[in-house]
Design a protein around this motif. Sequence first.
Motif, mmCIF file in Angstrom:
data_model
loop_
_atom_site.group_PDB
_atom_site.id
_atom_site.type_symbol
_atom_site.label_atom_id
_atom_site.label_comp_id
_atom_site.label_asym_id
_atom_site.label_seq_id
_atom_site.Cartn_x
_atom_site.Cartn_y
_atom_site.Cartn_z
ATOM 1 N N THR A 1 0.852 -1.183 0.000
ATOM 2 C CA THR A 1 0.000 0.000 0.000
ATOM 3 C C THR A 1 0.894 1.241 0.000
ATOM 4 O OG1 THR A 1 -1.758 1.150 1.222
ATOM 5 C CG2 THR A 1 -0.134 -0.028 2.517
ATOM 6 N N ARG A 2 0.368 2.351 -0.431
ATOM 7 C CA ARG A 2 1.197 3.548 -0.615
ATOM 8 C C ARG A 2 1.650 4.180 0.694
ATOM 9 N NH1 ARG A 2 4.012 5.946 -2.278
ATOM 10 N NH2 ARG A 2 3.357 7.965 -3.102
ATOM 11 N N PHE A 3 0.881 4.030 1.735
ATOM 12 C CA PHE A 3 1.211 4.744 2.967
ATOM 13 C C PHE A 3 1.364 3.772 4.127
ATOM 14 C CE2 PHE A 3 -1.236 7.622 0.242
ATOM 15 C CZ PHE A 3 -0.291 8.627 0.064
ATOM 16 N N GLU A 4 2.400 3.961 4.904
ATOM 17 C CA GLU A 4 2.709 3.081 6.022
ATOM 18 C C GLU A 4 1.545 3.047 7.014
ATOM 19 O OE1 GLU A 4 6.334 2.332 9.243
ATOM 20 O OE2 GLU A 4 6.161 4.249 8.177
ATOM 21 N N GLY A 5 1.219 1.825 7.460
ATOM 22 C CA GLY A 5 0.172 1.663 8.455
ATOM 23 C C GLY A 5 -1.235 1.661 7.905
ATOM 24 N N THR A 6 -1.391 1.652 6.577
ATOM 25 C CA THR A 6 -2.729 1.654 5.968
ATOM 26 C C THR A 6 -3.020 0.302 5.335
ATOM 27 O OG1 THR A 6 -1.931 2.508 3.841
ATOM 28 C CG2 THR A 6 -2.581 4.120 5.520
ATOM 29 N N LEU A 7 -4.260 0.120 4.905
ATOM 30 C CA LEU A 7 -4.688 -1.118 4.272
ATOM 31 C C LEU A 7 -4.451 -1.063 2.770
ATOM 32 C CD1 LEU A 7 -8.086 -1.762 6.101
ATOM 33 C CD2 LEU A 7 -5.852 -2.752 6.629
ATOM 34 N N CYS A 8 -4.168 -2.216 2.189
ATOM 35 C CA CYS A 8 -3.991 -2.311 0.740
ATOM 36 C C CYS A 8 -5.345 -2.256 0.040
ATOM 37 C CB CYS A 8 -3.269 -3.612 0.386
ATOM 38 S SG CYS A 8 -4.274 -5.091 0.666
ATOM 39 N N PHE A 9 -5.318 -2.207 -1.280
ATOM 40 C CA PHE A 9 -6.544 -2.114 -2.066
ATOM 41 C C PHE A 9 -7.476 -3.280 -1.772
ATOM 42 C CE2 PHE A 9 -9.050 -3.088 -5.859
ATOM 43 C CZ PHE A 9 -9.658 -1.867 -6.095
ATOM 44 N N ASN A 10 -6.926 -4.485 -1.698
ATOM 45 C CA ASN A 10 -7.760 -5.657 -1.444
ATOM 46 C C ASN A 10 -8.433 -5.579 -0.079
ATOM 47 O OD1 ASN A 10 -8.525 -8.686 -1.774
ATOM 48 N ND2 ASN A 10 -7.430 -8.597 0.150
ATOM 49 N N CYS A 11 -7.675 -5.225 0.950
ATOM 50 C CA CYS A 11 -8.236 -5.209 2.300
ATOM 51 C C CYS A 11 -9.249 -4.086 2.496
ATOM 52 C CB CYS A 11 -7.115 -5.113 3.326
ATOM 53 S SG CYS A 11 -6.139 -6.645 3.472
ATOM 54 N N VAL A 12 -9.059 -2.971 1.789
ATOM 55 C CA VAL A 12 -10.029 -1.878 1.867
ATOM 56 C C VAL A 12 -11.398 -2.323 1.350
ATOM 57 C CG1 VAL A 12 -10.626 0.362 0.847
ATOM 58 C CG2 VAL A 12 -8.365 0.015 1.831
ATOM 59 N N LEU A 13 -11.419 -3.281 0.429
ATOM 60 C CA LEU A 13 -12.686 -3.756 -0.122
ATOM 61 C C LEU A 13 -13.520 -4.530 0.892
ATOM 62 C CD1 LEU A 13 -11.546 -4.979 -3.665
ATOM 63 C CD2 LEU A 13 -12.967 -2.987 -3.160
ATOM 64 N N THR A 14 -12.900 -4.962 1.984
ATOM 65 C CA THR A 14 -13.648 -5.663 3.033
ATOM 66 C C THR A 14 -14.341 -4.642 3.923
ATOM 67 O OG1 THR A 14 -12.156 -7.566 3.020
ATOM 68 C CG2 THR A 14 -13.494 -7.237 4.988
ATOM 69 N N ARG A 15 -15.657 -4.625 3.853
ATOM 70 C CA ARG A 15 -16.431 -3.671 4.635
ATOM 71 C C ARG A 15 -16.630 -4.151 6.069
ATOM 72 N NH1 ARG A 15 -22.712 -1.971 3.535
ATOM 73 N NH2 ARG A 15 -22.998 -4.115 4.286
ATOM 74 N N THR A 16 -16.816 -5.465 6.232
ATOM 75 C CA THR A 16 -17.085 -6.033 7.546
ATOM 76 C C THR A 16 -16.296 -7.325 7.716
ATOM 77 O OG1 THR A 16 -19.363 -5.210 7.319
ATOM 78 C CG2 THR A 16 -18.900 -6.675 9.175
ATOM 79 N N ARG A 17 -15.693 -7.492 8.885
ATOM 80 C CA ARG A 17 -14.980 -8.721 9.226
ATOM 81 C C ARG A 17 -15.473 -9.209 10.582
ATOM 82 N NH1 ARG A 17 -11.430 -8.099 13.307
ATOM 83 N NH2 ARG A 17 -10.379 -6.098 13.676
ATOM 84 N N PRO A 18 -15.066 -10.405 11.020
ATOM 85 C CA PRO A 18 -15.519 -10.905 12.319
ATOM 86 C C PRO A 18 -15.037 -10.044 13.470
ATOM 87 C CG PRO A 18 -14.571 -12.664 11.002
ATOM 88 C CD PRO A 18 -14.263 -11.389 10.293
ATOM 89 N N ASN A 19 -15.774 -10.100 14.540
ATOM 90 C CA ASN A 19 -15.394 -9.412 15.776
ATOM 91 C C ASN A 19 -14.138 -10.054 16.357
ATOM 92 O OD1 ASN A 19 -15.498 -9.022 18.867
ATOM 93 N ND2 ASN A 19 -17.041 -7.580 18.125
ATOM 94 N N ASP A 20 -13.278 -9.238 16.956
ATOM 95 C CA ASP A 20 -12.046 -9.756 17.551
ATOM 96 C C ASP A 20 -12.313 -10.818 18.617
ATOM 97 O OD1 ASP A 20 -10.503 -8.110 15.979
ATOM 98 O OD2 ASP A 20 -10.267 -6.551 17.511
ATOM 99 N N HIS A 21 -13.474 -10.792 19.221
ATOM 100 C CA HIS A 21 -13.815 -11.734 20.286
ATOM 101 C C HIS A 21 -14.520 -12.986 19.749
ATOM 102 C CE1 HIS A 21 -12.564 -8.734 23.165
ATOM 103 N NE2 HIS A 21 -13.389 -7.856 22.620
ATOM 104 N N ASP A 22 -14.511 -13.153 18.435
ATOM 105 C CA ASP A 22 -15.075 -14.344 17.792
ATOM 106 C C ASP A 22 -13.914 -15.197 17.283
ATOM 107 O OD1 ASP A 22 -16.290 -16.263 16.231
ATOM 108 O OD2 ASP A 22 -17.225 -14.858 14.839
#
Length: 330
Positions: free
Chosen positions: A68-89
Amino acid sequence: MRAFECRRCGNPLYFENTACVSCGAELGFSREERAIVPVDEQGRYVDAEGLVWWRCANRELAACTWLTRFEGTLCFNCVLTRTRPNDHDPEGMRAFPGAESAKRRLIVELDALELPIVTRAEDPENGLAFDLLSSANEPVTTGHQNGIVTIDLAEGDSVHRERLRRDLDEPYRTLLGHFRHETGHYYESQLVQGDLIEAARDLFGDERADYQEALDRHYADGPPAGWTDRYISAYATMHPFEDFAETFAHVLHIADTIDTAQSFGLTSVDVGAFRSFRDLVTGVWIPLSVALNQINRSMGKDPLYPFVIAGPVLDKLEFVAALSPRFRAL
């Protein structure tokens, strides 16, 4: 999927590699170069134009190696994920990296086909995004609506997936296949416009038919007699929307497998030598898939591609493939 090699030592690499097992180089995937490139100790890569790229912030969470272009940010593929599982799942989080891995392959395929990927930031109403949801605590229905592709992460579990495959009498069921199919719904909504709507209806049927009625009929009565003469799968018989999505998925199955076979020297096919996707299917894919099926049988496994491609299905494959700039010029 093309064959990759380490830029430092020439060792063969797999798409998922995070480091070269030969020279130890840390690696990242450059979507812009469509290549696996070495990164330094800080996860940084400098391209030929002097631009600095960084490993995705999801490296640990989703085993992502994309840049990704900027340190600490998400790549193009990961930005496409709108929702992921809860950390406690914990169950959902265990399945999350596998789903993201399949999605990364999908994005590479869509790029190879030169299909436009319009993000939700660019089009808040209909842009493409993914909800990767855990069904550990509540039901999840895999599907598509208005650009949002929902995937039940349980599909990444081989036992769960095989049970459903048997229960639904499906010859083929994979996590990547779900991504391909549901994304097909998105591209039908985006690319089948104007005069193409009537052409699609001639091939797939009228998409205005009541979907719930079609769904109920399909699960009550099953596919119609003689369906293999006109459809790529039993599920494709349910409704024109599903016929298109199944056909789209098979275009990706075929195109990506041929590319992989060519990249690894299993075929010397020149895609540009064929006049149409239909000719590519009959001239390359059918002989190749027969050989792959026999290889699988030699290992005591089921056929790799357990489908029959009839004449009307070839027409549908040709229509869907022509939506891609890569195949439109054939």
